[in-house]
Design an enzyme around this catalytic site. Structure first.
Site, PDB file in Angstrom:
ATOM      1  N   ASP A 173       0.528  -0.964  -0.298  1.00 51.33           N
ATOM      2  CA  ASP A 173      -0.020   0.072  -0.461  1.00 51.33           C
ATOM      3  C   ASP A 173       1.005   1.106  -0.556  1.00 51.33           C
ATOM      4  O   ASP A 173       0.461   2.542  -0.634  1.00 51.33           O
ATOM      5  CB  ASP A 173      -0.275   0.002   1.227  1.00 51.33           C
ATOM      6  CG  ASP A 173      -1.582   1.446   1.186  1.00 51.33           C
ATOM      7  OD1 ASP A 173      -2.512   1.362   0.232  1.00 51.33           O
ATOM      8  OD2 ASP A 173      -1.932   2.250   2.422  1.00 51.33           O
ATOM      9  N   GLU A 218      -1.916  -5.952  -3.434  1.00 53.03           N
ATOM     10  CA  GLU A 218      -1.183  -4.268  -2.759  1.00 53.03           C
ATOM     11  C   GLU A 218       0.078  -5.401  -2.349  1.00 53.03           C
ATOM     12  O   GLU A 218       1.411  -5.478  -2.340  1.00 53.03           O
ATOM     13  CB  GLU A 218      -1.805  -4.130  -1.406  1.00 53.03           C
ATOM     14  CG  GLU A 218      -2.411  -2.973  -1.833  1.00 53.03           C
ATOM     15  CD  GLU A 218      -2.848  -1.836  -1.721  1.00 53.03           C
ATOM     16  OE1 GLU A 218      -3.714  -0.875  -1.338  1.00 53.03           O
ATOM     17  OE2 GLU A 218      -3.949  -2.740  -0.265  1.00 53.03           O
TER      18      GLU A 218
END
EC number: 3.1.26.3
Length: 233
Positions: A52, A124
């Protein structure tokens, strides 16, 4: 997941990412949903946390380079549309990431491979695996390869989110701003599902579900806008 299966997933995902992933413990961790974890097998949540941050950095950097004269607010609108979990999930679906995931039995039975939260987290985590295996330059190249069409599609005007568009619709007709009510919260702590209603003062409303309240509000606003457009047609 056998080593043969992991190797096959590594080859296919390497092609999509433009980065040569190895059928390693790192990749297996990136592909392991919490429902399939065990004391001997880590899930992908730590990698999701790292991925992320890598994604955020790369896309913020790319937007600043592409729009050198724009103020922060307009950059932020573009950025938020690109990094949200829904976008990550869409890209994960495009590269068939769900089919590579290791899931627990309950998740398999409830269509886990298509769940937005699972796909977004896995995307992610996969970015983190590229970063850890090959470094930031390789991760940047993979992200720009996958997100490139969306960066280009943004055009000259930043996107308007559904909540803002619905509020403008209401204001243009002299109505009070829309209100949002959380109807329910279901699911496990690591994979919650929120159901939210978007309501106008005249009684019209729409509901939607998503892994976060914010995403559910946006989805409900978008659904209500669709209904309003149909009513006006």
């Amino acid at each position: 997941m056998s080593r043969r299966e992991l190797a096959a997933h590594a080859r296919r995902l390497s092609q999509a990412l433009g980065a040569p992933l190895q059928p390693s413990d790192l990749l297996e961790e990136a592909l392991t949903h919490p429902s399939a974890s065990s004391p001997a097998r880590a899930d992908n949540q730590r990698l999701e946390f790292l991925g992320d941050r890598v994604l955020n950095l790369v896309l913020a950097e790319a937007l600043l380079a592409r729009h050198p004269d724009e103020p922060e607010g307009r950059i932020a609108a573009r950025y938020n549309a690109l990094v949200r979990k829904e976008t990550c999930a869409q890209i994960a679906a495009q590269i068939g990431l769900g089919e590579a995931m290791r899931l627990g039995r309950s998740e398999k039975l409830t269509g886990g491979r298509r769940k937005q939260a699972m796909l977004g987290d896995a995307m992610e985590a996969l970015i983190a695996a590229v970063y850890l295996e090959h470094g930031l330059d390789a991760a940047r190249a993979a992200i720009l390869r996958l997100w490139g069409p969306r960066l280009e599609a943004a055009g000259d005007e930043p996107p308007t989110d559904a909540k803002s568009a619905l509020q403008k619709w209401a204001q243009a007709r002299g109505m009070e701003p829309p209100r949002y009510a959380t109807i329910s919260r279901e699911g496990a702590d690591h994979a919650p599902v929120f159901t939210v209603a978007a309501r106008l003062a005249d009684g019209r409303e729409a509901t939607a579900s998503a892994p976060s309240k914010r995403a559910a509000q946006q989805a409900a606003a978008a659904r209500l806008l669709d209904q309003l457009e149909s009513d006006d047609a």
